[in-house]
Scaffold this motif. Structure first.
Motif, mmCIF file in Angstrom:
data_model
loop_
_atom_site.group_PDB
_atom_site.id
_atom_site.type_symbol
_atom_site.label_atom_id
_atom_site.label_comp_id
_atom_site.label_asym_id
_atom_site.label_seq_id
_atom_site.Cartn_x
_atom_site.Cartn_y
_atom_site.Cartn_z
ATOM 1 N N THR A 171 0.690 -1.293 -0.214
ATOM 2 C CA THR A 171 -0.359 0.073 -0.072
ATOM 3 C C THR A 171 1.022 1.398 -0.516
ATOM 4 N N LEU A 172 0.243 2.380 -0.978
ATOM 5 C CA LEU A 172 1.368 3.540 -1.141
ATOM 6 C C LEU A 172 0.188 4.824 -0.785
ATOM 7 N N GLU A 173 0.828 5.892 -0.113
ATOM 8 C CA GLU A 173 0.250 7.121 0.224
ATOM 9 C C GLU A 173 0.898 7.682 -0.561
ATOM 10 N N VAL A 174 -0.037 8.364 -1.801
ATOM 11 C CA VAL A 174 0.356 9.670 -2.564
ATOM 12 C C VAL A 174 0.402 10.482 -2.534
ATOM 13 N N SER A 175 0.581 11.779 -1.933
ATOM 14 C CA SER A 175 0.194 13.333 -2.111
ATOM 15 C C SER A 175 0.095 13.644 -3.051
ATOM 16 N N MET A 176 0.387 13.432 -3.836
ATOM 17 C CA MET A 176 0.820 14.562 -5.225
ATOM 18 C C MET A 176 0.642 13.301 -6.355
ATOM 19 N N PRO A 177 -0.182 13.213 -6.517
ATOM 20 C CA PRO A 177 -0.302 12.317 -8.074
ATOM 21 C C PRO A 177 0.142 12.665 -9.243
ATOM 22 N N GLU A 178 0.169 14.232 -9.255
ATOM 23 C CA GLU A 178 -0.033 14.299 -10.241
ATOM 24 C C GLU A 178 1.998 14.754 -10.892
#
Length: 203
Positions: A112-119
């Motif tokens: 599981t990964l948390e991506v704060s700024m997918p852009e």
């Protein structure tokens, strides 16, 4: 450095895959906002302008993971994220080693990964071969840009990811099979960032 075939070059190759590798990728809107000075090391400058993302990836299996020279590979997969500092540092995972089975290794492991700024984020899957001495050598890789909820470049579902070698050339028949679940909205990390912003605004 275009003379060195390393991870930064893989990420660069993957990032410009966004626009058919034509050499131009449009900046995210939060970087074009002249009212806010964008700082990749300061989440408070862009946290309200982006839609964070939680990615669950099931690493199922792979095929035809051939290592240079003779012998059978003992592969494992290293997963990492490149982007703003908040996404690059904590999002590093790896699977177990499958001994002497590069032809059809199976993992069935969930990360599981948390991506704060997918852009700005690019996911990199690197396949390593671990030798009998415990040393690891990269034998294949794939870097995939994520995109946004409105313009996704990576979508939920089962995906067969074509692998490239360390020189970013296609590896014949080599791929990994993954199942991706992408959930946009507030993540644990983004909630913590917004709480910090609110606390600072009340001071």
């Amino acid at each position: 450095n275009y003379q060195t075939n390393d991870r930064p070059m893989w990420v660069n190759y993957g990032k410009f895959f966004t626009n058919g590798r034509c050499g131009y990728v449009e900046r995210p809107l939060c970087q074009l906002n002249t009212k806010v000075k964008f700082d990749p090391f300061a989440p408070l400058t862009w946290a309200k302008q982006v839609n964070p993302l939680e990615i669950k990836i099931k690493i199922i299996s792979a095929r035809h993971l051939l290592k240079p020279g003779k012998g059978c590979a003992s592969p494992y997969i290293h997963i990492s994220c490149s982007g703003v500092e908040l996404d690059s540092t904590p999002n590093v995972r790896r699977t177990k080693v499958v001994p002497t089975n590069g032809f059809r290794p199976t993992w069935n492991e969930m990360v599981t990964l948390e991506v704060s700024m997918p852009e700005l984020a690019v996911l990199t899957f690197t396949v390593f071969d671990e030798d009998q001495f415990g040393d690891s050598n990269a034998i294949g890789q794939a870097s995939l840009p994520i995109g946004t909820q409105d313009q996704p470049l990576l979508q939920s579902g089962y995906r067969s990811v074509q692998l490239l070698n360390t020189y970013s050339d296609e590896m014949e028949m080599a791929s990994i099979l993954i199942d991706i679940t992408m959930t946009y909205g507030a993540t644990k990390r983004s909630k913590e960032t917004m709480k910090i912003r609110e606390d600072l605004s009340h001071r």
